[in-house]
Structure formats: structure tokens, C-alpha cells
Design a protein around this motif. Sequence first.
Motif, PDB file in Angstrom:
ATOM      1  N   GLN A   1      24.317  31.400  -1.138  1.00 54.53           N
ATOM      2  CA  GLN A   1      23.217  30.972  -1.556  1.00 54.53           C
ATOM      3  C   GLN A   1      23.175  30.708  -3.207  1.00 54.53           C
ATOM      4  O   GLN A   1      23.428  31.723  -3.892  1.00 54.53           O
ATOM      5  CB  GLN A   1      21.814  31.402  -1.329  1.00 54.53           C
ATOM      6  N   VAL A   2      22.705  29.659  -3.863  1.00 55.75           N
ATOM      7  CA  VAL A   2      22.692  29.515  -5.318  1.00 55.75           C
ATOM      8  C   VAL A   2      21.434  30.002  -5.344  1.00 55.75           C
ATOM      9  O   VAL A   2      20.436  29.742  -4.957  1.00 55.75           O
ATOM     10  CB  VAL A   2      22.771  27.791  -5.568  1.00 55.75           C
ATOM     11  N   GLN A   3      21.460  30.878  -6.818  1.00 52.16           N
ATOM     12  CA  GLN A   3      20.408  31.417  -7.027  1.00 52.16           C
ATOM     13  C   GLN A   3      19.394  30.831  -7.974  1.00 52.16           C
ATOM     14  O   GLN A   3      18.308  31.552  -8.633  1.00 52.16           O
ATOM     15  CB  GLN A   3      20.819  32.788  -7.684  1.00 52.16           C
ATOM     16  N   TYR A   4      19.665  29.754  -8.336  1.00 53.50           N
ATOM     17  CA  TYR A   4      18.942  29.361  -9.715  1.00 53.50           C
ATOM     18  C   TYR A   4      18.170  27.966  -9.145  1.00 53.50           C
ATOM     19  O   TYR A   4      18.599  26.843  -9.094  1.00 53.50           O
ATOM     20  CB  TYR A   4      19.814  28.737 -10.747  1.00 53.50           C
ATOM     21  N   PRO A   5      16.770  28.079  -8.794  1.00 53.75           N
ATOM     22  CA  PRO A   5      15.991  27.002  -8.085  1.00 53.75           C
ATOM     23  C   PRO A   5      15.644  26.004  -9.188  1.00 53.75           C
ATOM     24  O   PRO A   5      15.306  24.964  -8.897  1.00 53.75           O
ATOM     25  CB  PRO A   5      14.972  27.702  -7.540  1.00 53.75           C
ATOM     26  N   ARG A   6      15.780  26.410 -10.677  1.00 56.04           N
ATOM     27  CA  ARG A   6      15.288  25.406 -11.651  1.00 56.04           C
ATOM     28  C   ARG A   6      16.115  25.341 -12.782  1.00 56.04           C
ATOM     29  O   ARG A   6      17.028  26.330 -12.999  1.00 56.04           O
ATOM     30  CB  ARG A   6      13.697  26.071 -12.257  1.00 56.04           C
ATOM     31  N   GLU A   7      16.358  24.075 -13.362  1.00 56.95           N
ATOM     32  CA  GLU A   7      17.208  23.896 -14.364  1.00 56.95           C
ATOM     33  C   GLU A   7      16.345  23.183 -15.352  1.00 56.95           C
ATOM     34  O   GLU A   7      15.700  22.340 -15.288  1.00 56.95           O
ATOM     35  CB  GLU A   7      18.286  22.591 -13.923  1.00 56.95           C
ATOM     36  N   TYR A   8      16.566  23.978 -16.707  1.00 57.98           N
ATOM     37  CA  TYR A   8      15.699  23.637 -17.864  1.00 57.98           C
ATOM     38  C   TYR A   8      16.569  22.821 -19.070  1.00 57.98           C
ATOM     39  O   TYR A   8      17.754  23.402 -19.010  1.00 57.98           O
ATOM     40  CB  TYR A   8      15.142  24.744 -18.479  1.00 57.98           C
ATOM     41  N   SER A   9      16.100  21.724 -19.329  1.00 56.94           N
ATOM     42  CA  SER A   9      16.985  20.811 -20.310  1.00 56.94           C
ATOM     43  C   SER A   9      16.170  20.640 -21.304  1.00 56.94           C
ATOM     44  O   SER A   9      14.941  20.322 -21.319  1.00 56.94           O
ATOM     45  CB  SER A   9      17.407  19.653 -19.772  1.00 56.94           C
ATOM     46  N   VAL A  10      16.619  20.588 -22.636  1.00 53.98           N
ATOM     47  CA  VAL A  10      16.187  20.349 -23.885  1.00 53.98           C
ATOM     48  C   VAL A  10      16.827  19.110 -24.556  1.00 53.98           C
ATOM     49  O   VAL A  10      18.191  19.205 -24.610  1.00 53.98           O
ATOM     50  CB  VAL A  10      15.855  21.308 -25.006  1.00 53.98           C
ATOM     51  N   TYR A  11      16.066  18.041 -24.826  1.00 57.47           N
ATOM     52  CA  TYR A  11      16.751  17.006 -25.405  1.00 57.47           C
ATOM     53  C   TYR A  11      16.112  16.595 -26.885  1.00 57.47           C
ATOM     54  O   TYR A  11      14.937  16.990 -27.247  1.00 57.47           O
ATOM     55  CB  TYR A  11      16.473  15.500 -24.564  1.00 57.47           C
ATOM     56  N   VAL A  12      17.046  16.197 -27.835  1.00 58.21           N
ATOM     57  CA  VAL A  12      16.635  15.671 -29.230  1.00 58.21           C
ATOM     58  C   VAL A  12      16.950  14.437 -29.573  1.00 58.21           C
ATOM     59  O   VAL A  12      18.055  14.125 -28.843  1.00 58.21           O
ATOM     60  CB  VAL A  12      17.095  16.804 -30.199  1.00 58.21           C
ATOM     61  N   HIS A  13      16.662  13.975 -30.654  1.00 58.49           N
ATOM     62  CA  HIS A  13      17.172  12.390 -31.037  1.00 58.49           C
ATOM     63  C   HIS A  13      18.718  12.706 -31.299  1.00 58.49           C
ATOM     64  O   HIS A  13      19.046  13.766 -31.983  1.00 58.49           O
ATOM     65  CB  HIS A  13      16.287  12.019 -32.402  1.00 58.49           C
ATOM     66  N   GLU A  14      19.541  11.921 -31.077  1.00 55.60           N
ATOM     67  CA  GLU A  14      21.156  11.910 -31.499  1.00 55.60           C
ATOM     68  C   GLU A  14      21.259  12.334 -32.933  1.00 55.60           C
ATOM     69  O   GLU A  14      22.281  12.937 -33.004  1.00 55.60           O
ATOM     70  CB  GLU A  14      21.641  10.591 -30.839  1.00 55.60           C
ATOM     71  N   ASP A  15      20.358  11.837 -33.598  1.00 56.83           N
ATOM     72  CA  ASP A  15      20.422  11.935 -34.980  1.00 56.83           C
ATOM     73  C   ASP A  15      20.475  13.485 -35.650  1.00 56.83           C
ATOM     74  O   ASP A  15      20.867  14.066 -36.415  1.00 56.83           O
ATOM     75  CB  ASP A  15      19.605  11.195 -36.104  1.00 56.83           C
ATOM     76  N   ASP A  16      19.584  14.213 -34.665  1.00 53.75           N
ATOM     77  CA  ASP A  16      19.367  15.720 -34.775  1.00 53.75           C
ATOM     78  C   ASP A  16      19.996  16.495 -34.255  1.00 53.75           C
ATOM     79  O   ASP A  16      19.822  17.814 -34.206  1.00 53.75           O
ATOM     80  CB  ASP A  16      17.932  15.825 -34.599  1.00 53.75           C
ATOM     81  N   ALA A  17      21.200  16.117 -33.307  1.00 52.61           N
ATOM     82  CA  ALA A  17      21.748  16.905 -32.286  1.00 52.61           C
ATOM     83  C   ALA A  17      22.743  17.990 -33.032  1.00 52.61           C
ATOM     84  O   ALA A  17      22.574  19.035 -32.685  1.00 52.61           O
ATOM     85  CB  ALA A  17      22.493  15.976 -31.437  1.00 52.61           C
TER      86      ALA A  17
END
Length: 83
Positions: free
Chosen positions: A54-70
Motif C-alpha cells: 500500500q502507498v503511504q501518502y494519501p495527500r500530495e501538496y504542491s506549490v506553484y509560483v510565477h515562472e519569473d520567480d521560480a
Amino acid sequence: MITRLNREQVLCTSEQQEFFEAQQALSHAGIALRTEVRDNSRRLLERQDVMGIQVQYPREYSVYVHEDDAALARHILQNKDNR
């Protein structure tokens, strides 16, 4: 303004604490961000991972920024523990 067309993902994690720390670090630096939380629990119940584990990670958290600030955002996230 951050849209799907001009955003870049700078963090994808299954650790809620890491997600919150990244949000805080980017906010303190004045970088605008968008977040996304994907709930994988239903999908995990439908199938098992390789060899029945069984996979242990029920949630995946992502953070996005403007491509100029990446680049700056990645630098901040890599060095946030070295303050």
C-alpha cells in the motif's frame, strides 16, 4: 497574477510540515504563490502499489509560483534551513 499558463511548480511533497514551511518561507520573501492539495486516498483504496504494498501518502501538496520567480523560489526553498 499566477495562472496555469505562467506558473511553475517549485515543490511537490507528501509532507504537510514541509509544505507549510515552504509557504511560510516564500511568503516572507514576498513571492506570490498558489497551492494545490491532491487527495489520493480514493485512488489508493482502489488499487495497491507494486507487489501489493500500500502507498503511504494519501495527500500530495504542491506549490506553484510565477515562472519569473521560480529560480528565486527554488533558491529560497533549498536554503531555508541554512538561515
